[in-house]
Design an enzyme around this catalytic site. Structure first.
Site: not given
Length: 258
Positions: A143, A156
């Site tokens: 990501s 995350y």
């Protein structure tokens, strides 16, 4: 191997029951790959398999919790009759949205179990056959959040940074054995998750959801989010790029600014 590097091969996609996993499975199937769909929920996997039922190369469903060593070992045994030469480690969870000091250890551990340990376990299980054959491709879905700050999302972001480190290191481990390992880092993807995020941001800041979304996408060069279909197309494009390994492909509509 097909001349176009995708058709005729078997691709295993984790987290394939929805979202990016579903889109990547569709793109691989359209490119002529046989696709094995795996994830924790059979119903969603079966629904995607039904969508791909007419694919000439075929589709298969296998339930697996990629964070569990036992479940991954069982998956490897179940797929012993498949020549998996493409592994797409897409399974992941978003985790808590909170200040670091308010994140519970159990929530932190869950994010790393799915987002990082799952990648490790799947590579550990399926790389030996690839290196023995002298060919294979691994794509780890990371990501852009692993490359820039993302407030209140420490678990995350840290997990995706770990995936980037795992990818480049593994690429050097198995490159001489014929296996390419790369990561694909999507930016924010249009869909239910981002809609939820905009709603929460609007509630937190007192603006409208439309204003929250506009403030967010204004940071991107293309002034928009990417789509699930674009992520699927990028995965196929990566597989068609000879010599690509140890690389991270940013697909963020230009939202990588630090």
């Amino acid at each position: 191997m097909s001349a176009d590097r995708v058709a005729g091969r078997t691709a295993l996609v984790t987290g394939a029951g929805n979202g990016l996993g579903r889109a990547i499975a569709h793109a691989l199937s359209a490119a002529g790959a046989r696709v094995v769909l795996t994830g924790r929920t059979r119903a969603t996997l079966d629904a995607v398999a039904e969508e791909l039922a007419s694919a000439a190369a075929g589709v298969r469903v296998a339930v697996c919790d990629t964070s569990s060593p036992e479940s991954v070992a069982a998956l490897r045994a179940e797929l012993s009759d498949e020549d998996v030469s493409i592994l797409v480690n897409n399974a992941g969870i978003a985790g808590p949205v909170d200040a670091l000091v308010d994140v519970e250890p159990a929530d932190w551990d869950e994010v790393f179990a799915v987002n990082v340990r799952g990648v490790y376990l799947m590579c550990r299980a399926f790389l030996p056959a690839m290196t023995a054959a002298g060919r294979g491709d691994v794509i780890n879905v990371a990501s852009v959040s692993g490359k820039r700050p993302l407030a209140r999302r420490t678990p995350y972001t840290a997990s995706k940074m770990a995936v980037l480190g795992l990818t480049v290191t593994l690429a050097h481990e198995v490159g001489t054995l014929g296996v390419a390992v790369n990561s694909l880092s999507p930016g924010p993807v249009a869909g239910p998750r981002m809609t939820r995020n905009f709603r929460l941001e609007a509630q937190r800041t007192g603006v409208t959801e439309a204003e929250a979304e506009q403030a967010f996408v204004s940071r991107a060069a293309l002034q928009r989010m990417v789509t699930e279909e674009e992520v699927g197309a990028a995965a196929v494009a990566m597989l068609r790029m000879p010599g690509l390994t140890g690389a991270d492909i940013d697909l963020s509509a230009g939202m990588i600014a630090r």
